[in-house]
Design an enzyme around this catalytic site. Structure first.
Site, mmCIF file in Angstrom:
data_model
loop_
_atom_site.group_PDB
_atom_site.id
_atom_site.type_symbol
_atom_site.label_atom_id
_atom_site.label_comp_id
_atom_site.label_asym_id
_atom_site.label_seq_id
_atom_site.Cartn_x
_atom_site.Cartn_y
_atom_site.Cartn_z
ATOM 1 N N ASP A 161 -25.642 6.028 3.567
ATOM 2 C CA ASP A 161 -26.400 5.932 2.312
ATOM 3 C C ASP A 161 -27.583 5.014 2.583
ATOM 4 O O ASP A 161 -27.986 4.887 3.741
ATOM 5 C CB ASP A 161 -25.484 5.460 1.160
ATOM 6 C CG ASP A 161 -25.989 5.927 -0.198
ATOM 7 O OD1 ASP A 161 -27.175 5.699 -0.496
ATOM 8 O OD2 ASP A 161 -25.212 6.532 -0.960
ATOM 9 N N HIS A 200 -29.871 6.983 4.075
ATOM 10 C CA HIS A 200 -30.710 7.675 3.102
ATOM 11 C C HIS A 200 -32.140 7.176 3.083
ATOM 12 O O HIS A 200 -33.016 7.870 2.603
ATOM 13 C CB HIS A 200 -30.113 7.571 1.695
ATOM 14 C CG HIS A 200 -28.962 8.502 1.467
ATOM 15 N ND1 HIS A 200 -28.321 8.618 0.272
ATOM 16 C CD2 HIS A 200 -28.336 9.354 2.306
ATOM 17 C CE1 HIS A 200 -27.350 9.518 0.368
ATOM 18 N NE2 HIS A 200 -27.335 9.974 1.599
#
Ligand SMILES: *[C@@H]1O[C@H](CO)[C@@H](O)[C@H](O)[C@H]1NC(C)=O
Ligand SMILES: *[C@@H]1O[C@H](CO)[C@@H](O)[C@H](O)[C@H]1NC(C)=O
Ligand SMILES: *[C@@H]1O[C@H](CO)[C@@H](O)[C@H](O)[C@H]1NC(C)=O
Length: 376
Positions: free
Chosen positions: A213, A235
């Site tokens: 993430d 991410h």
């Protein structure tokens, strides 16, 4: 071993303090830290920790397991030096965590070369992260500190988020966050690596992060530098705002990412502002010398329609003075775009971009606002 007396050590700390850097004292390495005093208190089991933390300012934690459902609470005394050695593990329990919680003022936390903080995420990962499946500890390393240096910390397999920071005047240097195991069958989710919020004067540097993430995420904070941080998976190098309904909890001011790389991630640079939140201003954010490699969605995405991605951006958050300088790299895959900018009406102003180039995209840039120095 040089046997310094306590008073000599105090004097040393004061003397070192005069050649101040960020937080008023020099960062030291593990071996130097160990030589500061012969008076280290060693905790070799979880049970010993509370009394040692109360009694000692120089502490070594060595090789133990924290019982299931317990937090390793490190409420350190002012000016403490805490060292990690061996492997600190956490018996598996389906609960909220955190696994480690550190508080204090002007502290130093340093990892020995072979130490490891092992979150045992492999026993929790089920592809659902924080939104379902078994309950997972939300933080491995929770920091609530004013004045501190955290150096050479190795963290493996966070069940969900790894490091969450609240505080002022903090440096995080030499973090090695390794969630490589989490790519297997795409089981690890929501494993944000380093997040800080409600914080001022933060440095994150010289770190290597592999996760699933946000690599670094900045929320409601000011005066921070993230430099020489290298991310894989992940991410993005992220700024978030609009998470709070209270206006003053949405401001982000003077944040610089420089000399960083990010690869194999969903985004490279990612701004996400939430239309559902209160008002706020993101001002003076700079990305300089950023290398983006094989990103699978957007090389650079500044979106005011998060998390719906519905093309209906809101202007509740202003984004002023967003500077990108020398941001280059590639995207890879069928649904990729170099740049997506989705600003609310009138909410983006004065962006200066130079030497920004992302290649390999399948779709054209999609911008409803045009930064100076970049045509999209
Ligand atoms: C620590 O102290 C030992 C013994 O005096 C010395 O040999 C060593 O060089 C010192 N190490 C550091 C990093 O200061
Ligand atoms: C921005 O933050 C950096 C890092 O804390 C600091 O050195 C610099 O002075 C700040 N700039 C402004 C204009 O406040
Ligand atoms: C641009 O950034 C790259 C890293 O992506 C760096 O190697 C290079 O030196 C930078 N160029 C300049 C002119 O600073």
């Amino acid at each position: 071993m040089i046997h310094f007396s306590k008073s000599v050590v105090t004097l040393l700390m004061v003397l070192v303090g005069t050649s101040a850097t960020l937080v008023g004292y020099e960062s030291i390495d593990y071996a130097t830290a160990l030589n500061l005093t012969a008076d280290y208190c060693y905790a070799r089991s979880y049970e010993e920790v509370p009394s040692i933390v109360q009694r000692c300012e120089y502490i070594v934690l060595v090789d133990f397991e924290v019982p299931a459902g317990e937090t390793l609470e490190l409420n350190l005394q002012k000016n403490s030096v805490l060292l990690f050695e061996g492997t600190i593990k956490f018996a598996v329990a389906y609960w909220d965590g955190p696994l480690i919680h550190i508080t204090g003022n002007n502290i130093q936390v340093i990892g020995g070369t072979k130490h490891l903080i092992h979150g045992q995420g492999e026993f929790y990962w089920d592809g659902q992260g924080g939104s379902g499946g078994v309950k997972k500890p939300e933080k491995v390393f929770s920091v609530n500190v004013n004045g501190g240096i955290f150096k050479n910390i190795n963290i493996k397999n966070c069940p969900t988020a790894c490091v969450k920071i609240y505080g002022n005047d903090l440096t995080f240097s030499g973090f090695n966050i390794d969630l490589n195991d989490g790519f297997k069958n795409k089981l690890a989710k929501h494993t944000d690596a380093m997040t800080f919020s409600h914080s001022n004067n933060i440095v994150i540097e010289n770190s290597k992060i592999v996760n699933q993430d946000d690599c670094v995420n900045v929320i409601c904070s000011s005066n921070a530098v993230i430099r020489n941080v290298h991310c894989w998976g992940s991410h993005g190098l992220t700024i978030s705002s609009g998470l709070s309904t209270s206006d003053r909890n949405n401001d982000v001011q003077n944040i610089t990412y420089e000399d960083c790389s990010i690869g194999g991630s969903l985004s490279g640079i990612h701004f996400k502002t939430h239309p559902a939140g209160g008002h706020g201003t993101v001002d003076q954010v700079t990305y300089r010398n950023i290398e983006i490699k094989d990103v699978t969605r957007h090389g650079i995405e500044i979106q005011q329609d998060y998390p719906n991605n519905d093309g209906h951006p809101s202007n509740n958050i202003k984004i002023n003075n967003l500077n990108l300088i020398n941001v280059t790299g590639t995207v890879k895959g069928k649904t990729t775009r170099g740049v997506r900018i989705s600003c609310g009406s009138g909410s983006c102003t004065n962006w200066k971009w130079s030497d920004v180039k992302i290649t390999g995209a399948h779709k054209k840039d999609d911008c409803n606002f045009h930064p100076d120095g970049y045509s999209c």
